[in-house]
Motif scaffolding. Structure first.
Motif, PDB file in Angstrom:
ATOM      1  N   UNK A 100      -0.548 -31.884  -6.787  1.00  0.00           N
ATOM      2  CA  UNK A 100       0.525 -32.342  -5.748  1.00  0.00           C
ATOM      3  C   UNK A 100       1.374 -31.530  -5.485  1.00  0.00           C
ATOM      4  N   UNK A 101       2.260 -30.952  -6.468  1.00  0.00           N
ATOM      5  CA  UNK A 101       3.092 -29.928  -6.326  1.00  0.00           C
ATOM      6  C   UNK A 101       2.228 -28.558  -6.230  1.00  0.00           C
ATOM      7  N   UNK A 132      11.207 -29.990  -6.884  1.00  0.00           N
ATOM      8  CA  UNK A 132      11.633 -30.026  -8.281  1.00  0.00           C
ATOM      9  C   UNK A 132      12.236 -28.691  -8.873  1.00  0.00           C
ATOM     10  N   UNK A 135      14.747 -25.186 -14.008  1.00  0.00           N
ATOM     11  CA  UNK A 135      15.285 -23.947 -14.765  1.00  0.00           C
ATOM     12  C   UNK A 135      14.804 -24.161 -16.271  1.00  0.00           C
ATOM     13  N   UNK A 136      14.777 -23.102 -16.761  1.00  0.00           N
ATOM     14  CA  UNK A 136      14.296 -22.491 -18.052  1.00  0.00           C
ATOM     15  C   UNK A 136      15.355 -23.255 -18.964  1.00  0.00           C
ATOM     16  N   UNK A 137      15.252 -24.203 -19.836  1.00  0.00           N
ATOM     17  CA  UNK A 137      16.131 -24.929 -20.750  1.00  0.00           C
ATOM     18  C   UNK A 137      16.041 -23.869 -22.156  1.00  0.00           C
ATOM     19  N   UNK A 138      14.918 -23.455 -22.269  1.00  0.00           N
ATOM     20  CA  UNK A 138      14.715 -22.836 -23.481  1.00  0.00           C
ATOM     21  C   UNK A 138      13.674 -21.783 -23.243  1.00  0.00           C
ATOM     22  N   UNK A 139      13.616 -20.588 -23.728  1.00  0.00           N
ATOM     23  CA  UNK A 139      12.702 -19.544 -23.684  1.00  0.00           C
ATOM     24  C   UNK A 139      12.171 -19.177 -25.304  1.00  0.00           C
ATOM     25  N   UNK A 140      10.853 -19.243 -25.146  1.00  0.00           N
ATOM     26  CA  UNK A 140      10.082 -19.126 -26.348  1.00  0.00           C
ATOM     27  C   UNK A 140       9.567 -17.514 -26.772  1.00  0.00           C
ATOM     28  N   UNK A 141       8.919 -17.262 -25.499  1.00  0.00           N
ATOM     29  CA  UNK A 141       8.285 -16.043 -25.443  1.00  0.00           C
ATOM     30  C   UNK A 141       8.266 -15.450 -24.080  1.00  0.00           C
TER      31      UNK A 141
ATOM     32  N   UNK B  81      10.126 -30.513 -29.246  1.00  0.00           N
ATOM     33  CA  UNK B  81       9.645 -29.413 -28.236  1.00  0.00           C
ATOM     34  C   UNK B  81       9.801 -28.148 -29.047  1.00  0.00           C
ATOM     35  N   UNK B  82      10.791 -28.143 -29.662  1.00  0.00           N
ATOM     36  CA  UNK B  82      11.202 -26.660 -30.246  1.00  0.00           C
ATOM     37  C   UNK B  82      10.067 -26.251 -31.231  1.00  0.00           C
ATOM     38  N   UNK B  85       6.839 -25.585 -29.104  1.00  0.00           N
ATOM     39  CA  UNK B  85       7.089 -24.423 -28.594  1.00  0.00           C
ATOM     40  C   UNK B  85       6.904 -23.246 -29.214  1.00  0.00           C
ATOM     41  N   UNK B  97       6.545 -19.012 -22.598  1.00  0.00           N
ATOM     42  CA  UNK B  97       6.617 -20.122 -23.025  1.00  0.00           C
ATOM     43  C   UNK B  97       7.912 -20.834 -22.649  1.00  0.00           C
ATOM     44  N   UNK B  98       8.283 -21.899 -21.803  1.00  0.00           N
ATOM     45  CA  UNK B  98       9.641 -22.586 -21.719  1.00  0.00           C
ATOM     46  C   UNK B  98       9.551 -23.846 -21.715  1.00  0.00           C
ATOM     47  N   UNK B  99      10.724 -24.187 -21.943  1.00  0.00           N
ATOM     48  CA  UNK B  99      11.083 -25.766 -21.987  1.00  0.00           C
ATOM     49  C   UNK B  99      11.979 -25.889 -20.783  1.00  0.00           C
ATOM     50  N   UNK B 100      11.440 -26.968 -19.708  1.00  0.00           N
ATOM     51  CA  UNK B 100      11.904 -27.101 -18.421  1.00  0.00           C
ATOM     52  C   UNK B 100      12.200 -28.662 -18.372  1.00  0.00           C
ATOM     53  N   UNK B 101      13.067 -29.105 -17.613  1.00  0.00           N
ATOM     54  CA  UNK B 101      13.087 -30.560 -17.213  1.00  0.00           C
ATOM     55  C   UNK B 101      11.920 -31.347 -16.760  1.00  0.00           C
ATOM     56  N   UNK B 103      10.117 -34.789 -14.765  1.00  0.00           N
ATOM     57  CA  UNK B 103      10.348 -35.741 -13.709  1.00  0.00           C
ATOM     58  C   UNK B 103       9.463 -36.743 -13.823  1.00  0.00           C
ATOM     59  N   UNK B 105       7.339 -37.726 -11.435  1.00  0.00           N
ATOM     60  CA  UNK B 105       6.238 -37.512 -10.879  1.00  0.00           C
ATOM     61  C   UNK B 105       5.553 -36.132 -11.542  1.00  0.00           C
ATOM     62  N   UNK B 106       6.495 -35.538 -12.388  1.00  0.00           N
ATOM     63  CA  UNK B 106       5.744 -34.366 -13.067  1.00  0.00           C
ATOM     64  C   UNK B 106       6.079 -34.468 -14.452  1.00  0.00           C
ATOM     65  N   UNK B 111       6.124 -25.598 -20.796  1.00  0.00           N
ATOM     66  CA  UNK B 111       5.192 -25.044 -19.750  1.00  0.00           C
ATOM     67  C   UNK B 111       4.677 -23.418 -20.592  1.00  0.00           C
TER      68      UNK B 111
END
Lengths: 150, 157
Positions: A100-101, A132, A135-141, B81-82, B85, B97-101, B103, B105-106, B111
Motif C-alpha cells: 500500500x505504501x 511516513x 528515520x533510522x533509530x538504530x543501525x546494526x549493519x 529489537x536490539x 537486530x 539492518x535498522x530500527x525505525x518507528x 505506524x 498502518x505499517x 528493517x
C-alpha cells in the motif's frame, strides 16, 4: 563473467588498493597482467556491471541528516510523483515497492529543515494519500559487497 | 571533524567515478596539484575516521547477478529489537539492518535489506530469518521499479 573477471571484481569491491600503483597490487592478487586487469575493469564498466569506482561517504559522518520515507500514492499519479521527487538532488534512492505504501525514497540533506521541506513538497502533490517518515533509530549493519562468481 | 581546502575538493571528487584511469591517484594528484602520497593518505584517513564507509567498485548489483533486493520489515517487540537486530545482521545476505518507528498502518519496526540471486531466494532467506528469530509478523517488499539510484555527492561541509 569468467573466473578472472569475478576475481578482480571481488578484489576491487572490497578494497580498491590504496597504494602508489593500485593495478600492480591487483595483478599480484589476481595473477594477471596490469593491462589485463585494467581492460577487465573497463569492460565491466562498459557492460554496466560496475557503476563507478569511488567512495561512499557516510551521511551522518559528513554532518548530514538522512531519512527513509514511505508514501502511499494513487497508482495513476505514481509516475508523476516519482518524477517530481527525482528532481531533488537530495533524493538519492527512489523505488516503487509492492505494498500500500508504494513509493519509498531516501533523502540526504544538510539539515532536517531541508528534509522536511522536501517531504512537504512531495506530500502536497496530487495523489499522495499518506507519508511516513522512517528515520533510522538504530543501525546494526551497513555493508554492500556482493561476492560474485559463486 | 575539520575539513581543509583539499578535503573540500577531494571528497566530492571521490563521490564520483575515478575508475577510468589506470593510475587514478596520480591523475587526481596532478589535477589538484598535490602529491600522489597526499591523495592516498587522505583516503586512508577518511577510512580511519569512518567518513568513508567504503572505497572501491560500486556495482549495478542487478546486472552482477543479484536480481533479488527485498526490503524485509518485521514487527518486533521493542524490548527485543536490539537483540534480534544483532541476530538478523549476522546473515550474510543482509546488507542493511535498522530500527525505525512503527505506524498503525505499517506496523513494522525492524528493517533488513536482503540480497539474493532472485526474489524467491530473498523470500527463502526471510523465512530462515523468521524461524531463527521466531517472528512471523513480517513482509518482504520488492522494488517493482527503480525510479532513481544515485550516489550522494557531499559538497557542503
Amino acid at each position: 563473467m569468467n573466473k578472472l573477471e569475478s576475481k578482480i571484481l571481488n578484489i576491487i569491491q572490497q578494497d580498491f588498493p590504496l597504494e602508489l600503483d593500485p593495478y600492480k597490487k591487483i595483478t599480484e592478487l589476481a595473477n594477471c597482467t596490469k593491462d589485463e586487469a585494467y581492460n577487465i575493469v573497463i569492460k565491466l564498466k562498459n557492460n554496466n556491471i560496475i557503476r563507478r569506482i569511488g567512495g561512499s561517504f557516510g551521511a551522518k559522518q559528513m554532518g548530514y541528516k538522512s531519512i527513509l520515507v514511505a508514501a502511499n500514492v494513487k497508482s495513476a499519479n505514481l509516475a508523476t510523483v516519482a518524477e517530481f521527487a527525482n528532481q531533488f538532488n537530495e533524493i538519492t534512492h527512489n523505488y516503487e515497492r509492492n505494498n500500500k505504501f508504494n513509493l519509498w525514497f531516501t533523502i540526504i540533506a544538510e539539515n532536517n529543515e531541508k528534509i522536511d521541506d522536501i517531504i512537504n513538497a512531495i506530500e502536497s502533490q496530487d495523489g499522495v494519500n499518506g507519508i511516513h517518515k522512517l528515520p533510522a533509530e538504530k543501525l546494526f549493519k551497513l555493508r554492500v559487497d556482493f561476492e560474485v562468481g559463486k | 571533524m575539520k575539513f581543509d581546502e583539499l578535503d573540500k575538493i577531494l571528497i566530492p571528487l571521490l563521490c564520483g567515478d575515478i575508475g577510468d584511469s589506470i593510475s587514478p591517484y596520480r591523475d587526481i594528484a596532478t589535477k589538484l596539484n598535490v602529491s600522489e602520497n597526499m591523495i592516498i593518505e587522505k583516503i586512508k584517513y577518511y577510512k580511519e575516521e569512518k567518513l568513508l564507509r567504503r572505497f572501491g567498485a560500486i556495482l549495478f548489483h542487478q546486472n552482477a547477478g543479484f536480481g533479488g533486493n527485498g526490503m524485509s520489515a518485521w514487527n518486533i517487540p521493542d524490548n527485543k529489537a536490539d537483540q534480534i537486530g544483532e541476530i538478523i545482521s549476522k546473515f550474510n545476505e543482509v546488507s542493511h539492518c535498522y530500527i525505525r518507528p512503527k505506524f498503525d498502518d505499517f506496523n513494522y519496526n525492524l528493517y533488513a535489506m536482503i540480497h539474493g540471486k532472485t526474489e524467491d531466494e530473498c523470500i527463502e532467506i526471510a523465512k530462515m530469518i523468521s524461524e531463527k528469530i521466531n517472528v512471523y509478523d513480517y513482509e518482504v517488499l520488492f522494488s517493482i521499479k527503480e525510479f532513481k539510484k544515485s550516489s550522494m555527492i557531499y559538497s557542503k561541509f
